[in-house]
Design an enzyme around this catalytic site. Structure first.
Site, short mmCIF file in Angstrom:
data_model
loop_
_atom_site.label_atom_id
_atom_site.label_comp_id
_atom_site.label_asym_id
_atom_site.label_seq_id
_atom_site.Cartn_x
_atom_site.Cartn_y
_atom_site.Cartn_z
N ARG A 31 0.79 -1.23 0.00
CA ARG A 31 0.00 0.00 0.00
C ARG A 31 0.82 1.28 0.00
O ARG A 31 0.27 2.36 -0.22
CB ARG A 31 -0.94 0.00 1.21
N ARG A 40 -4.97 -2.55 -7.00
CA ARG A 40 -5.94 -3.12 -6.05
C ARG A 40 -7.33 -2.55 -6.30
O ARG A 40 -8.33 -3.27 -6.24
CB ARG A 40 -5.51 -2.85 -4.61
#
Length: 351
Positions: A31, A40
């Site tokens: 992330r 994602r």
């Protein structure tokens, strides 16, 4: 299979001389990278990303496009095995992993069956073979699994935990039942990692994220014993070379000598253990991986470089060091700081 262009990581795992210390980063595909967040979003959710072979390959390779890393690690999750056992893994936004069907009774444990990766987790082995093909020998590919104890904690608690009350209650009131669960998980992990190796993984790591919450005696009986069983059950020869095995117990610094006796090739260290002390403790039995505090990456460029130099100096001019963080990189880190770290390790470890 294509010949490896960069085998620095594999050589270091086997304690062979290298031109500089290899580096990879736990959760390097994740992330903190804007390109990961975009992929994602395209997938819809985390598990959909894991189960989409092409997208899992894409995010595995993303950090290698940015940084001169010495290994790729399969993009997946440690909880794929409990999910395949029917517990119903899902990810609540901002809350981490949860299970629809946590283990609450003796019958819940007895009902579980050892997984067959070939039929239950084909999306993982498909991802491994696809990533190997796309890497085209650029760097080695690491496969991985959670340790039986760590998987059991999530399965019993139903989610991550602060005190592991349910798991420890089973440990102290129904130890035979916990052993039954851990044995099924160990056999599943052996099958899972062997399938990853057969599909192209060139090294494997066992993540014992929660081994450090156990007492000394409980760690030996309920975590280490099962990791040793896994190491003994792995097919560690593939494509004409050895497939090294890395054990990583977060908070496990006090057990390094016992961990080194399992037959693994390398021990991962968190940042609470001095790597020079660890090297003195394990001698030439295993390589060491680690162990910078991920929070250092929030600091200035000069402080990141200084910490890298300190860790390299602490390990010394000896074979068998893989530079890594002491745990996964956190989502708030600026990718530019990762480049500072990678450059520092390369510059200051060059022989």
């Amino acid at each position: 299979m294509t010949e490896l262009k960069n085998d620095r990581f594999l050589k270091a795992l086997m304690r062979q001389p290298v031109d500089r210390t290899p580096i990879w980063i736990m959760r390097q595909a994740g992330r903190y990278l804007p390109e990961y967040r975009a992929t994602r979003s395209q997938a819809g959710d985390f598990m959909s990303l894991c189960k989409n072979t092409e997208l899992a390959c894409e995010v595995t390779l993303q950090p290698l496009e940015r940084f001169e890393l010495d290994a790729a690690i399969l993009f997946s999750d440690i909880l794929t095995i409990p999910d395949a056992m029917g517990l119903g893994l899902y990810f609540a936004e901002g809350e981490g992993p949860k299970f629809h069907k946590p283990l609450r009774t003796e019958k819940d444990v007895e009902r579980l069956e050892v997984i067959n990766t070939a039929s239950d987790l084909t999306y993982v082995t498909d991802a491994v073979s696809t990533i190997r093909r796309e890497l085209n020998g650029r760097v080695p590919l690491i496969g991985f699994s959670g340790s039986p104890w760590t998987l059991a904690t999530y399965m019993i608690e139903g989610q991550s935990s602060r005190d592991f009350a349910r798991a420890k209650t089973m440990l102290y009131t129904q130890p035979e039942l916990l052993h039954q669960l851990l044995d099924k998980l160990a056999l599943s992990v052996i099958d899972y990692l062997n399938a990853q190796i057969a599909s192209g993984a060139q090294a494997v790591q066992i993540f014992d994220t929660w081994g450090g919450v156990l007492s000394h005696a409980a760690y030996q009986e309920f975590s280490l014993a099962y990791m040793q069983k896994i190491v003994a059950g792995l097919n560690t020869q593939s494509e004409g070379r050895q497939v090294p095995v890395i054990l990583f117990t977060k908070g496990g610094g006090q057990w390094l000598s016992a961990m080194a006796d399992t037959g693994c090739n390398c021990l991962g260290l968190d940042w609470t253990t001095n790597i020079g002390v660890a090297r003195h403790l394990v001698g030439d039995r295993v390589a060491l991986q680690g162990n910078m505090d991920p929070s250092v990456l929030r600091g200035s460029d000069s402080s990141i470089e200084a910490e890298a130099k300190t860790i390299l100096a602490s390990f010394g001019n000896n074979p068998g060091h893989i530079f890594n963080l002491g745990h996964g990189i956190t989502p708030d880190i600026n990718p530019d700081k990762v480049k500072v770290l990678v450059d520092a390790v390369q510059t200051h470890s060059a022989k």
